[in-house]
Design an enzyme around this catalytic site. Structure first.
Site, PDB file in Angstrom:
ATOM      1  N   GLU A 266       0.829  -1.211   0.000  1.00 32.54           N
ATOM      2  CA  GLU A 266       0.000   0.000   0.000  1.00 32.54           C
ATOM      3  C   GLU A 266       0.864   1.262   0.000  1.00 32.54           C
ATOM      4  O   GLU A 266       0.507   2.264  -0.615  1.00 32.54           O
ATOM      5  CB  GLU A 266      -0.946  -0.030   1.211  1.00 32.54           C
TER       6      GLU A 266
ATOM      7  N   GLU B   1       1.873   1.699  -3.433  1.00 31.74           N
ATOM      8  CA  GLU B   1       0.704   2.149  -4.194  1.00 31.74           C
ATOM      9  C   GLU B   1       0.495   3.647  -3.976  1.00 31.74           C
ATOM     10  O   GLU B   1       0.232   4.403  -4.921  1.00 31.74           O
ATOM     11  CB  GLU B   1      -0.527   1.354  -3.732  1.00 31.74           C
TER      12      GLU B   1
ATOM     13  N   CYS C 168      -8.917  -2.386   3.828  1.00 34.56           N
ATOM     14  CA  CYS C 168      -8.759  -3.645   4.558  1.00 34.56           C
ATOM     15  C   CYS C 168      -9.945  -3.952   5.466  1.00 34.56           C
ATOM     16  O   CYS C 168     -10.062  -5.059   5.975  1.00 34.56           O
ATOM     17  CB  CYS C 168      -7.455  -3.649   5.341  1.00 34.56           C
TER      18      CYS C 168
ATOM     19  N   SER D  15      -7.736   1.362  -2.137  1.00 30.75           N
ATOM     20  CA  SER D  15      -6.500   0.642  -2.422  1.00 30.75           C
ATOM     21  C   SER D  15      -6.868  -0.680  -3.084  1.00 30.75           C
ATOM     22  O   SER D  15      -7.857  -1.319  -2.712  1.00 30.75           O
ATOM     23  CB  SER D  15      -5.757   0.378  -1.119  1.00 30.75           C
TER      24      SER D  15
ATOM     25  N   LYS E  95     -15.908  -9.906   8.060  1.00 34.28           N
ATOM     26  CA  LYS E  95     -14.870 -10.766   7.483  1.00 34.28           C
ATOM     27  C   LYS E  95     -15.478 -12.064   6.959  1.00 34.28           C
ATOM     28  O   LYS E  95     -14.952 -12.685   6.048  1.00 34.28           O
ATOM     29  CB  LYS E  95     -13.788 -11.068   8.522  1.00 34.28           C
TER      30      LYS E  95
ATOM     31  N   GLU F  21     -16.644 -11.040   3.672  1.00 35.63           N
ATOM     32  CA  GLU F  21     -15.490 -10.839   2.791  1.00 35.63           C
ATOM     33  C   GLU F  21     -14.954 -12.178   2.280  1.00 35.63           C
ATOM     34  O   GLU F  21     -14.664 -12.337   1.090  1.00 35.63           O
ATOM     35  CB  GLU F  21     -14.380 -10.087   3.548  1.00 35.63           C
TER      36      GLU F  21
ATOM     37  N   GLU G 173     -14.724 -12.083  -5.660  1.00 35.30           N
ATOM     38  CA  GLU G 173     -13.470 -11.474  -6.134  1.00 35.30           C
ATOM     39  C   GLU G 173     -12.257 -12.072  -5.435  1.00 35.30           C
ATOM     40  O   GLU G 173     -11.141 -11.965  -5.922  1.00 35.30           O
ATOM     41  CB  GLU G 173     -13.439  -9.969  -5.824  1.00 35.30           C
TER      42      GLU G 173
ATOM     43  N   CYS H 193     -10.733  -2.343  14.666  1.00 34.19           N
ATOM     44  CA  CYS H 193     -11.058  -3.753  14.960  1.00 34.19           C
ATOM     45  C   CYS H 193     -11.158  -4.050  16.448  1.00 34.19           C
ATOM     46  O   CYS H 193     -11.790  -5.038  16.830  1.00 34.19           O
ATOM     47  CB  CYS H 193     -10.029  -4.673  14.352  1.00 34.19           C
TER      48      CYS H 193
HETATM   49 FE1  HC0 Z   1      -8.684  -6.180  11.552  1.00 32.88          FE
HETATM   50 FE2  HC0 Z   1      -7.104  -6.402   9.600  1.00 32.88          FE
HETATM   51  S1  HC0 Z   1      -6.699  -5.128  11.441  1.00 32.88           S
HETATM   52  S2  HC0 Z   1      -9.256  -5.639   9.411  1.00 32.88           S
HETATM   53  O1  HC0 Z   1      -9.109  -4.437  11.911  1.00 32.88           O
HETATM   54  O2  HC0 Z   1      -6.239  -4.376   7.844  1.00 32.88           O
HETATM   55  O3  HC0 Z   1     -11.020  -8.036  11.436  1.00 32.88           O
HETATM   56  O4  HC0 Z   1      -7.763  -7.229  14.177  1.00 32.88           O
HETATM   57  O5  HC0 Z   1      -7.449  -8.788  10.867  1.00 32.88           O
HETATM   58  O6  HC0 Z   1      -7.557  -8.262   7.300  1.00 32.88           O
HETATM   59  O7  HC0 Z   1      -4.395  -7.383   9.760  1.00 32.88           O
HETATM   60  C1  HC0 Z   1     -10.181  -7.307  11.602  1.00 32.88           C
HETATM   61  C2  HC0 Z   1      -8.243  -6.829  13.240  1.00 32.88           C
HETATM   62  C3  HC0 Z   1      -7.677  -7.679  10.773  1.00 32.88           C
HETATM   63  C4  HC0 Z   1      -7.332  -7.577   8.145  1.00 32.88           C
HETATM   64  C5  HC0 Z   1      -5.371  -7.042   9.672  1.00 32.88           C
HETATM   65  C6  HC0 Z   1      -6.556  -5.179   8.461  1.00 32.88           C
END
Ligand code: HC0
Length: 578
Positions: free
Chosen positions: A280, A283, A300, A320, A359, A362, A367, A504
């Site tokens: 990133e 990028e 993310c 990104s 997640k 996701e 994709e 998170c």
């Molecule tokens: Fe997170 Fe992550 S930091 S989104 O907040 O970027 O769920 O803990 O794992 O993928 O590394 C959540 C937390 C993750 C991802 C990382 C990011």
């Protein structure tokens, strides 16, 4: 200030403050259910009834919305107040699906606790109960309307905190439920899967979709090679599920527990977070040279990406192209690591332990498939992992501290702080700084302007001959505010957005400690404590910049070539379309 009486004692308080807050600040616990300070102050559930004597009349009033006034007399635990509250909870119980022993919130349910605290041993009201089919058509959330107490906390959080606004009262009277429009499944509306409604729900009406049994089956299958990765936040929050204080760091016990559960390899998503930073940062530098849209916005957080798709598709090209660390990790596990270890990716199962319900969404996105294989097969929340650990009879507090496996278990402090709002920005700037200014200059490691729970944080940073304008937002309502400013013409270069308030550490999959009798300040403090734990880990690490991670260097040397290489783009990058 006004002077009045609580339980025959004189008190003074700011005029207009609600009685519930005043009492709690003075150590008098009044039960409540629908109340979320600053978010939902509606007085609809009536669980917080107290007696108030005013104007010569003594009446029952909802203390969460009754303002302090000169001369009133408040009786918080008079026989009448206690009886009334008990009857209110009985009425709630009378239409509640009583499947407590099999409910995921058993022993962690606010309604159950209220019933216990009020000594309800028998429900004197019997009558009809609603019968709804459980809504579970999506991979992230299950709604069971038979357990909904209509407190509307989910609705308030969805609207006031997240600015998403897909929940509201549907039907009328006894038939009322709090649901998406036309009773649709959350997967069919603009829900971003963040799970903040689950954290707000006092009962088991809203829960994550569990994949525990699927993961057990994979572990037990001798033909499967099961790799687990844990998100950076887990080490700062899993302990809470086992009674350890907020902010207790359990990194070593976490690795030990996962090994004892039977995973074939125990790795950390932090490794991929370091890799994300490197990709990133490159990028960003490319976009600053004119190749691609500015501001670059982090991608993310899957709740944020979904929010962007639903509400701000015009910003999709700003995202990104980096996959999230979780997805990068899965893709690498099934390509780089599989090749290195001679494993058949078709037989590999990648499990993510995440503090997040989005997640799960996701992981299921079309994709995010590399060379024909889904990057991540199953996502378990922090809560689900705690349940698995209990199911395996592991005494978490007695586990020794162990290390993650190598090489995908190596991480720097940069990867760790990803889980706190501002962490992605701080980590990216540490590396971008080194890339632009050169390694020989003393590099600034800490960017405190991006720390803390403020909804939007901004700073200007000099990078060689250029001044960059940077911003960090957490909670999608704050993201909305920031994006609207950009639409009105404000210019930024790089923006980090996390869907959940606080990042998170405040994710929708985190342990639920219950809001009963808690003050909002304690909730905020809890997120801060979790973030502090992560910054402490970062501070104690020898390596704090992502590009210094020896495993990251090894992956580039042995497999990817260099940042943004064709192979890196194939495996680590993606593109979202509306
Ligand atoms: Fe997170 Fe992550 S930091 S989104 O907040 O970027 O769920 O803990 O794992 O993928 O590394 C959540 C937390 C993750 C991802 C990382 C990011």
């Amino acid at each position: 200030k006004v002077s009045f009486w609580i339980n025959d004692r004189p008190v003074e308080a700011k005029k207009g403050t609600n009685l519930l807050e005043i009492c709690r600040a003075r150590g008098i616990d009044i039960p409540s259910l629908c109340y979320l300070p600053g978010i939902h102050e509606a007085g609809i559930c009536r669980v917080c009834l107290v007696e108030v004597e005013a104007g010569g009349r003594r009446t029952l009033q909802a203390s969460c919305v009754y303002p302090a006034a000169e001369g009133i007399k408040v009786y918080t635990h008079s026989p009448r107040a206690r009886r009334a509250r008990k009857r209110v909870v009985e009425l709630l119980l009378s239409e509640h699906e009583m499947e407590c022993p099999t409910c995921v919130r058993n022993l962690n349910c606010e309604l159950q606790r209220l019933a216990d605290e009020m000594g309800i041993r028998r429900i004197r009201v019997t009558g009809e109960r609603p019968r709804y089919t459980v809504a579970n058509k999506n991979p992230f959330i299950i709604r069971n309307y038979n357990k909904c107490v209509k407190c509307r906390r989910c609705e308030a959080v969805c609207r006031e905190v997240q600015g998403v606004n897909v929940l509201g009262p549907r039907n009328r009277g006894f038939e009322t439920v709090i649901a998406p429009p036309f009773m649709k499944d959350p997967g069919e509306v603009d829900c971003i899967a963040c799970g903040q409604c689950i954290l707000a729900c006092p009962t088991g009406a809203l829960t994550e979709r569990e994949y525990i049994d699927e993961v057990w089956r994979a572990i037990e299958d001798p033909d499967r090679f099961v790799v687990v990765q844990t998100a950076p936040a887990i080490q700062a929050t899993l302990g809470e599920a086992f009674g350890l204080g907020t902010g207790t760091i359990v990194r070593g016990k976490l690795a030990a527990a996962l090994r004892r559960l039977g995973f074939d390899r125990v790795f950390t998503t932090e490794l991929a977070a370091d890799l994300t930073v490197v990709e990133e940062a490159h990028e960003l530098l490319e976009r600053l040279k004119g190749h691609g849209k500015l501001p670059l916005i982090s991608s993310c957080s899957p709740g944020w990406v979904k929010f962007c798709e639903h509400f701000y598709p015009e910003f999709l090209d700003n995202l990104s192209t980096c996959k999230s660390p979780m997805e990068m990790f899965g893709a690498l596990a099934k390509t780089y690591y599989a090749e290195k270890e001679g494993l058949d990716p078709a037989k590999m199962v990648v499990v993510g332990i995440m503090p997040c319900t989005a997640k799960k969404f996701e992981a299921a996105r079309p994709e995010l498939v590399t060379r024909g294989f889904r990057d991540v097969d199953y996502v378990l929340t922090t809560r689900e992992l705690a349940r698995m650990i209990r199911q395996a009879g592991i005494r978490f507090d007695q586990l020794p501290d162990e290390e993650f496996d190598q090489p995908l278990g190596l991480s720097t402090g940069a990867g760790t702080i990803f889980a706190a709002t501002g962490g992605v920005m701080e980590a990216a700037i540490r590396t971008a700084y080194a890339l632009v200014e050169g390694e020989e200059l003393p590099t600034r490691l800490e960017f405190r302007e991006f720390r803390g729970l403020k909804g939007i944080k901004e700073a200007r940073l000099k990078l060689k001959d250029r001044t960059l304008r940077l911003a960090v937002a957490s909670g999608t309502r704050n993201a909305r505010r920031l994006l609207e400013r950009i639409k009105r013409g404000e210019k930024f270069h790089f923006i980090e957005i996390m869907a959940c308030p606080g990042g998170c550490v405040g994710g929708g999959g985190q342990p639920i400690l219950g809001r009963l009798n808690r003050r909002e300040a304690e909730e905020v403090e809890r997120r801060l404590e979790r973030a502090r734990a992560l910054y402490k880990i970062d501070l104690n690490k020898n390596l704090r910049r992502a590009h210094e991670n020896p495993a990251v260097k090894q992956i580039y040397r042995e497999f990817l070539g260099h940042p943004l290489s064709e192979k890196a783009k194939e495996i680590l990058h993606t593109h979202y379309t509306p």
